[in-house]
Design a protein around this motif. Sequence first.
Motif, mmCIF file in Angstrom:
data_model
loop_
_atom_site.group_PDB
_atom_site.id
_atom_site.type_symbol
_atom_site.label_atom_id
_atom_site.label_comp_id
_atom_site.label_asym_id
_atom_site.label_seq_id
_atom_site.Cartn_x
_atom_site.Cartn_y
_atom_site.Cartn_z
ATOM 1 N N ASP A 1 0.008 -0.925 -2.894
ATOM 2 C CA ASP A 1 -0.273 -0.912 -4.326
ATOM 3 C C ASP A 1 0.687 -1.838 -5.057
ATOM 4 O OD1 ASP A 1 -2.064 0.976 -3.602
ATOM 5 O OD2 ASP A 1 -0.633 2.616 -3.837
ATOM 6 N N THR A 2 1.924 -1.889 -4.561
ATOM 7 C CA THR A 2 2.886 -2.734 -5.267
ATOM 8 C C THR A 2 2.469 -4.189 -5.144
ATOM 9 O OG1 THR A 2 4.136 -2.682 -3.231
ATOM 10 C CG2 THR A 2 4.866 -1.242 -5.000
ATOM 11 N N GLY A 3 1.729 -4.510 -4.071
ATOM 12 C CA GLY A 3 1.320 -5.896 -3.896
ATOM 13 C C GLY A 3 0.275 -6.300 -4.913
ATOM 14 N N LYS A 4 -0.345 -5.334 -5.576
ATOM 15 C CA LYS A 4 -1.469 -5.679 -6.454
ATOM 16 C C LYS A 4 -1.001 -6.476 -7.660
ATOM 17 C CE LYS A 4 -4.912 -2.450 -5.048
ATOM 18 N NZ LYS A 4 -4.301 -1.277 -4.446
ATOM 19 N N ARG A 5 0.246 -6.296 -8.041
ATOM 20 C CA ARG A 5 0.686 -7.009 -9.243
ATOM 21 C C ARG A 5 0.660 -8.510 -9.008
ATOM 22 N NH1 ARG A 5 5.339 -5.124 -6.809
ATOM 23 N NH2 ARG A 5 6.677 -6.819 -6.133
ATOM 24 N N GLY B 1 -15.813 -1.126 4.934
ATOM 25 C CA GLY B 1 -15.727 -1.610 3.564
ATOM 26 C C GLY B 1 -14.529 -1.127 2.779
ATOM 27 N N ASP B 2 -13.601 -0.409 3.423
ATOM 28 C CA ASP B 2 -12.430 0.044 2.677
ATOM 29 C C ASP B 2 -11.297 -0.942 2.909
ATOM 30 O OD1 ASP B 2 -10.320 1.313 1.529
ATOM 31 O OD2 ASP B 2 -10.778 3.289 2.337
ATOM 32 N N TYR B 3 -11.325 -2.064 2.156
ATOM 33 C CA TYR B 3 -10.392 -3.152 2.440
ATOM 34 C C TYR B 3 -8.936 -2.757 2.247
ATOM 35 C CZ TYR B 3 -14.460 -6.208 2.510
ATOM 36 O OH TYR B 3 -15.648 -6.791 2.815
ATOM 37 N N SER B 4 -8.661 -1.972 1.191
ATOM 38 C CA SER B 4 -7.241 -1.727 0.913
ATOM 39 C C SER B 4 -6.649 -0.808 1.976
ATOM 40 C CB SER B 4 -7.064 -1.147 -0.480
ATOM 41 O OG SER B 4 -7.829 0.022 -0.595
ATOM 42 N N ALA C 1 -4.010 -11.129 8.177
ATOM 43 C CA ALA C 1 -4.375 -12.240 7.286
ATOM 44 C C ALA C 1 -5.827 -12.089 6.822
ATOM 45 C CB ALA C 1 -4.189 -13.562 8.017
ATOM 46 N N LEU C 2 -6.694 -11.689 7.732
ATOM 47 C CA LEU C 2 -8.104 -11.509 7.370
ATOM 48 C C LEU C 2 -8.237 -10.444 6.283
ATOM 49 C CD1 LEU C 2 -11.155 -11.873 7.832
ATOM 50 C CD2 LEU C 2 -11.009 -10.167 9.637
ATOM 51 N N TYR C 3 -7.534 -9.318 6.460
ATOM 52 C CA TYR C 3 -7.670 -8.232 5.481
ATOM 53 C C TYR C 3 -7.041 -8.617 4.144
ATOM 54 C CZ TYR C 3 -8.510 -5.839 9.931
ATOM 55 O OH TYR C 3 -8.964 -5.509 11.186
ATOM 56 N N CYS C 4 -5.979 -9.445 4.208
ATOM 57 C CA CYS C 4 -5.379 -9.933 2.959
ATOM 58 C C CYS C 4 -6.385 -10.792 2.207
ATOM 59 C CB CYS C 4 -4.150 -10.793 3.252
ATOM 60 S SG CYS C 4 -2.665 -9.822 3.428
ATOM 61 N N PHE C 5 -7.065 -11.643 2.969
ATOM 62 C CA PHE C 5 -8.045 -12.518 2.333
ATOM 63 C C PHE C 5 -9.138 -11.680 1.674
ATOM 64 C CE2 PHE C 5 -11.708 -15.263 2.032
ATOM 65 C CZ PHE C 5 -11.171 -16.473 1.630
ATOM 66 N N ALA C 6 -9.582 -10.652 2.381
ATOM 67 C CA ALA C 6 -10.640 -9.801 1.827
ATOM 68 C C ALA C 6 -10.145 -9.088 0.573
ATOM 69 C CB ALA C 6 -11.083 -8.783 2.870
ATOM 70 N N ASN C 7 -8.828 -8.829 0.505
ATOM 71 C CA ASN C 7 -8.258 -8.210 -0.693
ATOM 72 C C ASN C 7 -7.860 -9.267 -1.715
ATOM 73 O OD1 ASN C 7 -7.966 -5.207 -0.588
ATOM 74 N ND2 ASN C 7 -7.142 -5.698 1.425
ATOM 75 N N SER C 8 -8.379 -10.465 -1.579
ATOM 76 C CA SER C 8 -8.100 -11.642 -2.387
ATOM 77 C C SER C 8 -6.612 -11.901 -2.608
ATOM 78 C CB SER C 8 -8.874 -11.627 -3.714
ATOM 79 O OG SER C 8 -8.856 -10.367 -4.308
#
Length: 1514
Positions: free
Chosen positions: A379-383, A1244-1247, A1279-1286
């Motif tokens: 969650d902290t990464g969302k900022r 589909g639960d990327y986070s 890296a793939l999941y990071c990309f999916a989480n933009s």
Amino acid sequence: MVIRAGEMPPAAVPAAQGAEQQHPPPRASRPAEPQQRPEMPEAAQCAGLYPDIIPSEAVTGSLQKGTEYIQDLSEAKDKEGMVTVCDKSGLIPGVGTVGLLQQTEASHAVTVLPADLGDRPAGLVDHAQSLEACQSRVKLEDSGLAHRSCRREEHVAAADSSQGPGARSAGPGHGEGRAAVRLDAALVAPDSVLECREHQSGVALMNGSGPHDSLKGEKDAKQNGHEEADPGEDGNDQEVIVIQDTGFTVKICAPGIEPFSLQVSPQEMVQEIHQVLMDREDTCHRTCFSLQLDGNVLDNFAELKTIEGLQEGSLLKVVEGKLLQTWEGMEPYTVREARIHVRHIRDLLKSLDPSDAFNGVDCNSLSFLSVFTEGDLGDTGKRKKKGTEMEQIDCTPPEHILPGSKERPLCALQPQNRDWKPLQCLKVLTMSGWNPPPGNRKMHGDLMYLYVITVEDRHVSITASTRGFYLNQSTAYNFNPKPANPSFLSHSLVELLNQISPTFKKNFSALQKKRVQRHPFERIATPFQVYSWTAPQAEHAMDCVRAEDAYTSRLGYEEHIPGQTRDWNEELQTTRELPRKNLPERLLRERAIFKVHSDFTAAATRGAMAVIDGNVMAINPSEETKMQMFIWNNIFFSLGFDVRDHYKDFGGDVAAYVAPTNDLNGVRTYNAVDVEGLYTLGTVVVDYRGYRVTAQSIIPGILEREQEQSVIYGSIDFGKTVVSHPKYLELLEKTSRPLKIQKHKVLNDKNEEVELCSSVECKGIIGNDGRHYILDLLRTFPPDLNFLPVEGEEMPEECKKMGFPKQHRHKLCCLRQELVDAFVEHRYLLFMKLAALQLMQQKANKQENSAALENGASAENGAADSERPESEDGKIDDSVTGLDQVKELAETIASDDGTVDPKSREVIRNACKAVGSISDTSFDIRFNPDIFSPGVRFPESSKEEVQDQKQLLKDAAAFLLSCQIPGLVKDCLDHTVLPMDGATLAEAMHQRGINMRYLGKVINFITKTPGRAQLDHIFKIGISELITRSAKHIFKTYLQGVELSGLSAAISHFLNCFLSSFPNPIAHLPADELVSKKKNKKRKNRNLGNADNTAWASMTPQELWKNICSEAKNYFDFSLECENADQAAEVYNLQKITLLREISLKTGVQILLKEYNFDNRHKPTFTEEDILNIFPVVKHVNPKASDAFHFFQSGQAKVQQGFLKEGCELINEALNLFNNVYGAMHVEICACLRLLARLNYIMGDYSEALSNQQKAVLMSERVLGIEHPNTIQEYMHLALYCFANSQLSTALNLLYRARYLMLLVFGEDHPEMALLDNNIGLVLHGVMEYDLSLRFLENALAISSKYHGSKSLKVALSHHLVARVYESKAEFRSALQHEKEGYTIYKNQLGEHHEKTKESSEYLKYLTQQAVALQRTMNEIYKNGSNANIMPLKFTAPSMASVLEQLNIINGILFIPLSQKDLENLKAEVQRRQQLQESMKSGEQLEAEDKAVEEKEAEPSMPSTAIPLTQSSA
């Protein structure tokens, strides 16, 4: 209620289904508390497992918890027949997971777990980790016997609040009519650590084919001995045992800070609130305090629910001072408490300092993920998201990462972490030289003195007294213990330092903020030490605790029970004796076994180093050094030399060197079979400074008597005198089936027959504790005849063709257990085939029945050998029904039923004979480990049996060469096995039962394979492994001749000769003034080697490489064509940096992190300053979590069949059980998290996927190493999941890191690099860096073409990706060219009408139109100049969605489209199931089951067809 296969209790619905998991059901709906428990008799409370130990009250408390809890269970069970649970309270909001985990730095924790694990099965098991944090840190003195205590079973039982699937792993129904134990290639990549041996064989295979439920499968498998027998599982659904628990919130009021709330659970102990407080940023400096409720001091070991008046909203006060009620009025600190306090403060000060990880102590290891993600991803990464602004991303990778770059820098391996620039709080904190206080000061309450220099350079002396800490008037030279003025008396050392040093105050609080922000997995201790082969230059800082630990040998301190060393043998054996009837008991037992093993391994490693460094006195000091033996910390140490010519007939010292590892393998297997009543010794083999040390636990009483009189089974002189014992025969008989060992008779020196069920060297000794121990298990497995030439024995054709039998250095070569299993399995298939064929023949020629049978049998007998390769593929041509009949028939005959007609009996008998079964009526292959053993004689009566056994061994040796090696190479060709370095290649060989001594043969086989170019990477790894292993053999003897003072000079000299281009490196001998002539003569005999101490200095590169080549020829039978490092690098295309990594890992050398110039011909590459350390290389037993493993496998099987949701639940469950057994950190948990993340992603639960994969990466770095091939793959997934989480820039950083590691570990030319470059290229395309993108994609295209063949589908996909980038650049001609290539491949491979071919053809049309339009526009411009009428061209920047889609395709992920409606249905379905469970009465169970089945069929959301989640061919 009984939880059945299709359903899960509400708490276990995986996080992928929306967000319900954050909201526990309303309190009212939770079942009531279990009743107050009855009092326990005093004796029962303390009666731990150790009668000889008087536990501290901490321990008694936690022990008592366990016993009570188990009592509770049994009572509750009597009342209701079944105890169940509702889900747990949510996670503690105030503390968060990070908080609780901080217990790594805690100091006197009794290790118990917070009970709030349930609501987020998807991985907030981080609490379970807080436990491990405590336990695995040896610093925690007080945890006393807590690791043996019963560890608050709630967690064991209820970690995920549903042991539901416990019933599944055994119960029928989970197979769902399919034989489904096929592991998915990409989900559990072949490198997966989890495919552990016992289970690898795959039930489906053992049972022929055909549907069967998994229960039957399990029984079959057990009969064939492929699975450990589990006494607790009688196939009936296991009881589901869980506990009820509702959380509530209390307010905590601590001195000097605002009151805060804390969510707790009634099952917790007060002690856990202490842990939380010792970890919170604002209270972490307090260690000595009590909690009070309404003025009453709470007992640390009371459970919260037993405390009167404690309820929602109660206020707990933190009181520094009064201790537990019993000592009301006493002052708080004692010497022990004060030391714990100082230690805790020191740990807090060092909490961000990586030096422990570089030095390989206290189970710390490195992790660099946070450097690349700039902090946490959750969650902290969302900022950091700020939409998807492309402009701000700088995408250019460092030069050395670009395709085609030749430089391989080393410094980038350990990037500088900003947090490591330590905030200096103090210059020095150390124990004062005035300790211990003199008697008169003791009587004033002085406990100890500290000496501190603050950053402001103020020197102060501090007294730790019973009332707290204060300044005294002593100086460095004058002792004056009177309080200074002002004395700043403070209860906590931190408060005192805050007052005297402003810098301390500022920096300490900043440090704590940072500490609390780190991911828990960066700081929890690992179960076994991981060493780093590089480290930066670190300044050596003063550290009082480290110094104290070094000199007290830490014996008294860490081993929990002050003043007494641990009785390792007693602990190891007692944990094995724990009950194992149901799941909670088994979890508890496995947890205890694992914990003791990891502690024992750590202690044994420290002891072995002390022995070699000369810090331990020998028990036979008068004998020559090689023969000395040592005892330290209740562990027995012996050196790997042939003492008393014990191994004279087997190869002398060489045999003595390999015997310990063979013995360890034996211990490993007997432990895995786990027969009650049969005990093995704790065994650890340590290679350190060129010596091999075996560490073993000590059998009680063995040191008091002669070996001759102790051994009551087996032989102490390799078979001349042999004895046997009925009890041992009975115990070993139980192991004979799973281990495939045949009971046999041998002759002793008096020519009497003696019956054995093991090899003769295996000795049985009854200890003074009455337990039956077996030791010397070095010949548990049959000998490998390829390396054991025996006169007069003819080897099979396949062996002779490959130049076997070959003389080896020693005669202890044996086959690996994996090979024995594979061979038996292969014979089983053959057996089924033969019998099926004969049954068919019987049917066909009813008339000439007997004749057919005879011919059939004899023909088959001859064909058995020639047929081997075909049957390996398991291509059973006959109808399946035939096999089923055989199966049925074999079972009926085995059950000794009189109903079988003689003809069918005959069929089975012939088949048994043909495959070498020891029984006539059923398939049963076993080996006699004593065959071809020098000195062992067999009686006449068993002559025929011995002949058969010899034939079987020859067949097995041939099977390795004709099936296993080709099988390995075929798997490498198919890319189902993708080794990246020596370790992963060795693992791949071992999984197929191929010993490393066959490495030369494997490489030769590769060179002769038709698709040789596609095996380039395997060839390269093989050669570098061969070179570094040969060098390691030489290095070992080289080091034995070096004394301690010359160690770094000798190692740097060796590395120069091995890798540097400098033609004549000169060794620097230690400076003369330090080597006195007299001393040398005296010390000669201390040196274990017999060489002159300086002989090593004369080695030259030419000589070393000559030795390496001859070693490769002698040992591996492979001719290397190189005379020095440069030639090797050129001929075999090796990287010197890779060779350096491999040799360092194999020998334990740690080198300085800096750029090395290997190719400088004017000065040597290494100086002695570059050698920082030498670590031990440790081999030990790895205890397994069997229940968790079964869940994991069932989960995989479910996912295979396309039941993602159920699979996800099972994997979550497995994760919990793994956490319960291993604590927070373990390779198997890592595999579990990786699979879970992948499932989250697919659903589909990327986070959630991101969060699980982040844990997997951190864990892989910490447990396997920062550049281990598994870590590289984890980085790619993340890296793939990071990309999916933009999070695009993060995704790129991670991919660049993975590429750098891969270049370092192997180089560019590897099939996995194609995947990596495709990923990088796609992401760069997404952020519109077209030119860069093309560099990577075209490199990937080249590599794919090489390794998959230019006509493969992977290459077609690569062409398409390149074409898309060209299209974006509006270079349509190049785009068309590539897309045409792709189209041709699709058309040829898949045909005109395949959708891929159609898509490609559509795209071609589109590109052609665009190209024409562009041309028109250009013509228009040429014709009309500036006033041309220009049509706007469509340049498409790719959408994120399309890039993600391509990323998924190349990574082998197929999506199941879930519409919003489906999700709604799914939620409704979950709720309906919950209601269904609640309404279910035992009478309606059957109807309900049917209903559930119908629902299952009607369920729209998850198609129940098998969805392959991965495509190997893309």
